[in-house]
Design a protein around this motif. Structure first.
Motif, PDB file in Angstrom:
ATOM      1  N   PRO A 191      37.823 -66.069  54.471  1.00  0.00           N
ATOM      2  CA  PRO A 191      38.989 -66.051  55.367  1.00  0.00           C
ATOM      3  C   PRO A 191      40.303 -66.204  54.616  1.00  0.00           C
ATOM      4  N   ALA A 192      40.323 -66.981  53.543  1.00  0.00           N
ATOM      5  CA  ALA A 192      41.551 -67.151  52.767  1.00  0.00           C
ATOM      6  C   ALA A 192      41.992 -65.830  52.149  1.00  0.00           C
ATOM      7  N   ASP A 193      41.038 -65.081  51.594  1.00  0.00           N
ATOM      8  CA  ASP A 193      41.381 -63.780  51.005  1.00  0.00           C
ATOM      9  C   ASP A 193      41.811 -62.797  52.085  1.00  0.00           C
ATOM     10  N   MET A 194      41.167 -62.854  53.247  1.00  0.00           N
ATOM     11  CA  MET A 194      41.575 -61.997  54.363  1.00  0.00           C
ATOM     12  C   MET A 194      43.001 -62.302  54.788  1.00  0.00           C
ATOM     13  N   GLU A 195      43.307 -63.587  54.895  1.00  0.00           N
ATOM     14  CA  GLU A 195      44.655 -63.992  55.290  1.00  0.00           C
ATOM     15  C   GLU A 195      45.684 -63.432  54.318  1.00  0.00           C
ATOM     16  N   HIS A 196      45.395 -63.520  53.038  1.00  0.00           N
ATOM     17  CA  HIS A 196      46.328 -62.995  52.034  1.00  0.00           C
ATOM     18  C   HIS A 196      46.522 -61.490  52.216  1.00  0.00           C
ATOM     19  N   LEU A 238      46.050 -59.589  54.952  1.00  0.00           N
ATOM     20  CA  LEU A 238      46.683 -59.218  56.212  1.00  0.00           C
ATOM     21  C   LEU A 238      48.148 -59.616  56.278  1.00  0.00           C
ATOM     22  N   THR A 239      48.533 -60.626  55.519  1.00  0.00           N
ATOM     23  CA  THR A 239      49.923 -61.100  55.589  1.00  0.00           C
ATOM     24  C   THR A 239      50.805 -60.547  54.481  1.00  0.00           C
ATOM     25  N   THR A 240      50.223 -59.890  53.484  1.00  0.00           N
ATOM     26  CA  THR A 240      51.032 -59.334  52.394  1.00  0.00           C
ATOM     27  C   THR A 240      51.113 -57.811  52.427  1.00  0.00           C
ATOM     28  N   VAL A 241      50.222 -57.153  53.151  1.00  0.00           N
ATOM     29  CA  VAL A 241      50.271 -55.695  53.219  1.00  0.00           C
ATOM     30  C   VAL A 241      51.504 -55.254  53.998  1.00  0.00           C
ATOM     31  N   ASP A 242      52.096 -54.127  53.610  1.00  0.00           N
ATOM     32  CA  ASP A 242      53.246 -53.560  54.319  1.00  0.00           C
ATOM     33  C   ASP A 242      52.713 -52.722  55.481  1.00  0.00           C
ATOM     34  N   TRP A 243      52.656 -53.331  56.669  1.00  0.00           N
ATOM     35  CA  TRP A 243      52.078 -52.648  57.825  1.00  0.00           C
ATOM     36  C   TRP A 243      52.888 -51.434  58.230  1.00  0.00           C
ATOM     37  N   ASP A 244      54.212 -51.487  58.053  1.00  0.00           N
ATOM     38  CA  ASP A 244      55.040 -50.343  58.429  1.00  0.00           C
ATOM     39  C   ASP A 244      54.653 -49.109  57.613  1.00  0.00           C
ATOM     40  N   LYS A 245      54.393 -49.307  56.324  1.00  0.00           N
ATOM     41  CA  LYS A 245      53.968 -48.180  55.489  1.00  0.00           C
ATOM     42  C   LYS A 245      52.533 -47.775  55.805  1.00  0.00           C
ATOM     43  N   LEU A 246      51.717 -48.767  56.164  1.00  0.00           N
ATOM     44  CA  LEU A 246      50.313 -48.492  56.440  1.00  0.00           C
ATOM     45  C   LEU A 246      50.155 -47.574  57.648  1.00  0.00           C
TER      46      LEU A 246
END
Length: 730
Positions: free
Chosen positions: A77-82, A84-92
Motif C-alpha cells: 500500500p505504501a508503494d501504491m500511495e506513492h 497514485l499521488t506522484t503521477v501526473d494524472w492530467d498527462k495520463l
C-alpha cells in the motif's frame, strides 16, 4: 527415497502456522468502483496491514479492480500511495504522445489548429471514436504498477488470488476475469462508457464492471471465503443542475445502474460476520484524481473506525510474517526474450515495429526502452492502443505486442475555426477542415488535404510518398491555392486593401535528419500570384505574376507545443528562387530563417525568437517582401504594417501558467508579456521608412484543443495601443 521423504516432512513442518490453523477464516476483500474516489481503498489497505489481517482473496470493480489487482500482484500500500499521488494524472488522461515523439511531418501539420477530434472515413462510411480516451497512457501506467507480475496470466498464481469484474458491451452480461494480461484486465474493468474506449479482449468488448456489479460480493463468496471485508465508496446521483447536457445525462444513467446493483449487493452482507467499510468521501468527484492523497487519508480514517469490528481477524506478528512469506512471489523475469510477436495489424506495415523488436529480442525485457518505442509508434497517429504482455516459458520469454489500429480509420476528417481581430478594421475568420488518409500503400504513403473558408481562404493537397517505411527519404507532389487580404500602409495609415491570390503546383524531394527531428526538402514550383485592388489607392499594379522556380526548406523541431511551448527548439529555413528559364517574370532570390527556443522553470516559461530575411539578385514584389507588424511580431502596430526586402527581428516572451486545463480541453491558461524589436532595410520609401521599430504586449493565452487563444494588448514604440483577439489560426 528416504532423503526425499525427509525433505517433504521438513517442508510440512515449516508451513506457516496460519496456513495450518483451520480456525482462522479465509478473508475475501471486495473493493467497489468509484473512479478517483477509489484511492480511498489504498488507505484501507494500509490499516489492514497495520492490523495484520491476512487477505486470501481480492475482488474488485473499476478503480477497485486497479487497487485490488495491484495489491494482489505484491505491491505494498505504501508503494501504491506513492505511485497514485506522484503521477501526473492530467498527462495520463491525454492519450497523445508528447509532440517530440511525433514524426516531423506530423509536427509541422500541427501548426494548422483544429479540433482534437477525428471523424473516421473508411470505404465511404463515416465512423466515430468509441470513447473520448483510448486509455493508451493509462494502460502503460498500469503495466508499470504491476510490472512484478509480468507473464502471470492465471490470477490464482498471484501472491493473493484475484478477480476483476467487467461488463460485456454486446450482451450486458457480467464478466469475471480470472486470467489474462493483468494491466489490460484492470483497464477493461474501469472503461467508463463514453470516457474510455471499450477494451477488446478475446473477441469481446468490455466496459466498466460497475454497470453490472460495482460491489461484487457474490464473486468473492464463490471463491470459497469464510467472510468478507467490503469497501463501498458510494457515489450517489448527479444533482439536477448537472443534467442539462449529454455528458450529464450519460453520467446519470451510469450512476443509476451502479447504485441499483450496489443496493442489491449490500443486502448480501451477513450482519455480525461480514464487515462493511464506507469511507466518508463527501462531494469528492469521481474524476478528481489529483485528490488521491485526500481520498487515501479518508480511507485510513474509515478503516480505523472499523478497527473494533476487525480486531478478531488480526493474527500475531509471527503468524502474519509467516503468511507473507508463504505467498507466491511475483518477481521480474530476467530470462531473455527469444521472440517478439506483434499482433493486430491489418493496414500498417509490421516493418515499423522492427526497431522495437531489435531492442528487445535476445535480451531480458527492457521496459523503459519498450515504453519509449511504443510511445513513438503511437505518435504516428494510426493506433487506438498499443500494449504488451510477457509470455513466460521455462528458460525464455515471448513478448506479445498488441497493436490495435484505430477502427475508425485509416482516413480522418478534422475541423477547426480561426478568428483574429486587431480592433482596427483587420478582422479575419476561417473555417478549416482537413482530411488525412494514411497507409495508402505498404511504404506508408499519405494523402493530406486541407481547406479553409472565410475571408482567409485556402486549399492545399499533397501526396506524401516515402521510399521506405522509415521515411528517411520521400517525394511530395502538391497543389495549393490561397486567398487572403493584403493591406497597404503609408505613414502608419491603411491606404489600400487588396485581395492576394496565390496558386502553386509543386514537386519536392526530401528526407529526415537528426533522428527524425528535422526535415529537408528541395523542389520546383509552378506558381502564380495575383493582387487585386478592393478599396483605396491603387499603389500596386493589378496583375498576375509568374513566380515559377526552385525552392528549398529545412526545419528542425523539438518544441513540446506548436504555439505555447514550454521547452524545445525550432529552426526553420526557407529559400525561394523564381527562374526566368522556367517562365518566371520576376527576378529575385528570397532567403529567410527563424529560430524559437522555449525554456521552462517551474510554472514560468521564457521564449526567445530570432528572425532574419534578405532578398538578393533583385527586389521582391511588395506582397513577397518580409512583413513585420501585429501581435508578437511588433505588437501595437497593424498586422503586416511594414514590408521590406531585408529585415531582422528578435523578441523575448514570458508567460506564467495560471491554471491547467482538464483533458481533453487543453494544456493550460497563461498570463504573459513580450518585448520585441525589428529592423527593416531596402523598403519602398513611398510606403515604409527603413529603420528600427519596437513593440511590447500583455496578454492572456490558452493552449486549447481548438488551437491557441489570445486576448492581448499591444503597445508600439510610437506609443500607440492595439487590442488583439485571436482563436486558432485564421
Amino acid at each position: 527415497m528416504r532423503r526425499l521423504l525427509l525433505l517433504l516432512l521438513l517442508c510440512c513442518m515449516n508451513l506457516p502456522a496460519l496456513a495450518r490453523d483451520p480456525s482462522h477464516p479465509r478473508i475475501g476483500l471486495v473493493l467497489s468502483g468509484g473512479g478517483a474516489r477509489g484511492a480511498a481503498h489504498v488507505g484501507v489497505l494500509k490499516v489492514l496491514e497495520e492490523l495484520r489481517i491476512p487477505i486470501s482473496v481480492v475482488v474488485g470493480t473499476s478503480m477497485g479492480a486497479l487497487v485490488g489487482g495491484t495489491y494482489a500482484s505484491g505491491v505494498s500500500p505504501a508503494d501504491m500511495e506513492h505511485s497514485l499521488t506522484t503521477v501526473d494524472w492530467d498527462k495520463l488522461f491525454v492519450d497523445e504522445s508528447p509532440r517530440e515523439d511525433w514524426p516531423i511531418r506530423r509536427r509541422e501539420q500541427s501548426f494548422n489548429p483544429k479540433f482534437d477530434f477525428s471523424i473516421g472515413v473508411n470505404d465511404g462510411k463515416i465512423s466515430l471514436p468509441s470513447g473520448a480516451l483510448a486509455g493508451q497512457k493509462v494502460e502503460m501506467f498500469f503495466s508499470q504498477l504491476v510490472k512484478n507480475a509480468d507473464g502471470i496470466r492465471n490470477f490464482d498464481a498471484l501472491p493473493i488470488r484475484y478477480r476483476a469484474v467487467a461488463t460485456d458491451l454486446e450482451d450486458g452480461s457480467m464478466k469475471v476475469f480470472d486470467s489474462g494480461p493483468l494491466p489490460e484486465v484492470m483497464r477493461a474493468s474501469m472503461s467508463v462508457p463514453g470516457v474510455f474506449a471499450p477494451v477488446l479482449f478475446e473477441d469481446h468488448l468490455y466496459v466498466d464492471g460497475g454497470l453490472v456489479r460495482n460491489l461484487p460480493l457474490d464473486v468473492a463468496r464463490a471463491m470459497g471465503v469464510d467472510l468478507i471485508i467490503a469497501v463501498n465508496l458510494g457515489g450517489g446521483y448527479l444533482p439536477r443542475d448537472q443534467l442539462g447536457s449529454v455528458v450529464g445525462v450519460v453520467g446519470q444513467m451510469v450512476a443509476i445502474l451502479t447504485e441499483q446493483n450496489v443496493t442489491r449487493s449490500l443486502k448480501q452482507l451477513r450482519p455480525g460476520k461480514d464487515v462493511l467499510i464506507t469511507p466518508e468521501l463527501g462531494n469528492m468527484s469521481s474524476s478528481d484524481f489529483n485528490g488521491a492523497a485526500t481520498a487515501i487519508r479518508i480511507g485510513e480514517a474509515a478503516a480505523r473506525q472499523a478497527a473494533p469490528r476487525l480486531a478478531h481477524l488480526s493474527v500475531s506478528p509471527e503468524d502474519y510474517a509467516a503468511w507473507l512469506a508463504s505467498r507466491p512471489r511475483a518477481i521480474p523475469d530476467t530470462a531473455p526474450i527469444t521472440k517478439v510477436d506483434v499482433r493486430g495489424l491489418t493496414y500498417v506495415n509490421p516493418k515499423i515495429f522492427e526497431p522495437l523488436v531489435e531492442h528487445q529480442q535476445g535480451r531480458p525485457l527492457n521496459r523503459p526502452v519498450l515504453d519509449q518505442d511504443i510511445q513513438r509508434l503511437y505518435g504516428r497517429g494510426a493506433f487506438q492502443n498499443i500494449n504488451y504482455n510477457l509470455d513466460r516459458q521455462d528458460r525464455s520469454n515471448s513478448l506479445v505486442v498488441n497493436a490495435r489500429e484505430k477502427p475508425w480509420g485509416p482516413g480522418y476528417l478534422t475541423f477547426g475555426l480561426g478568428v483574429a481581430s486587431d480592433f482596427q478594421g483587420d478582422n479575419r475568420v476561417g473555417l478549416r477542415s482537413s482530411y488525412r488518409r494514411i497507409w495508402i500503400n505498404e511504404l506508408g504513403a499519405e494523402w493530406y488535404t486541407t481547406a479553409q473558408l472565410g475571408n482567409v481562404a485556402d486549399f492545399y493537397t499533397e501526396l506524401y510518398q516515402p521510399f521506405s517505411v522509415e521515411r528517411s527519404t520521400f517525394i511530395v507532389p502538391s497543389l495549393g491555392v490561397a486567398s487572403a487580404p493584403l493591406n497597404v500602409f503609408q505613414g502608419g495609415k491603411r491606404v489600400a486593401n487588396y485581395t492576394l491570390t496565390r496558386s502553386a503546383l509543386g514537386l519536392d524531394l526530401g528526407g529526415t535528419l537528426f533522428d527524425g527531428n528535422a526535415e529537408l526538402r528541395i523542389g520546383a514550383v509552378l506558381a502564380h500570384t495575383t493582387a487585386e485592388l478592393d478599396t483605396g489607392d491603387p499603389s500596386l499594379p493589378t496583375r498576375t505574376t509568374n513566380e515559377t522556380g526552385l525552392r528549398a526548406s529545412f526545419v528542425y523541431d523539438t518544441l513540446d507545443s506548436a504555439y505555447l511551448p514550454r521547452r524545445g527548439n525550432r529552426l526553420a529555413l526557407d529559400l525561394r528562387s523564381p527562374q526566368a528559364a522556367l517562365g518566371a517574370d520576376v527576378n529575385f532570390n528570397r532567403a529567410a530563417g527563424r529560430w524559437d527556443g522555449a525554456f521552462a522553470f517551474g510554472a514560468n516559461t521564457l521564449v526567445a525568437r530570432a528572425e532574419a530575411g534578405k532578398a538578393f539578385g533583385g527586389d521582391m514584389p511588395y506582397y513577397d517582401q518580409f512583413a513585420l507588424g501585429g501581435f508578437l511580431h511588433l505588437s501595437g502596430y497593424a498586422n503586416d504594417q511594414f514590408r521590406a526586402n531585408q529585415f531582422a527581428f528578435g523578441s523575448l516572451t514570458y508567460y506564467r501558467l495560471i491554471t491547467a486545463l482538464p483533458p481533453p480541453l487543453g494544456r493550460g491558461v497563461y498570463l504573459g508579456a513580450s518585448l520585441e524589436v525589428g529592423e527593416l532595410e531596402k523598403t519602398n520609401p513611398l510606403l515604409t521608412k527603413s529603420g528600427i521599430r519596437s513593440g511590447s504586449s500583455l496578454f492572456f493565452a490558452a493552449d486549447t484543443w481548438l488551437g491557441p487563444a489570445y486576448l492581448g494588448l499591444g503597445v508600439s514604440g510610437d506609443g500607440k495601443t492595439t487590442g488583439y483577439l485571436i482563436l486558432g489560426r485564421p
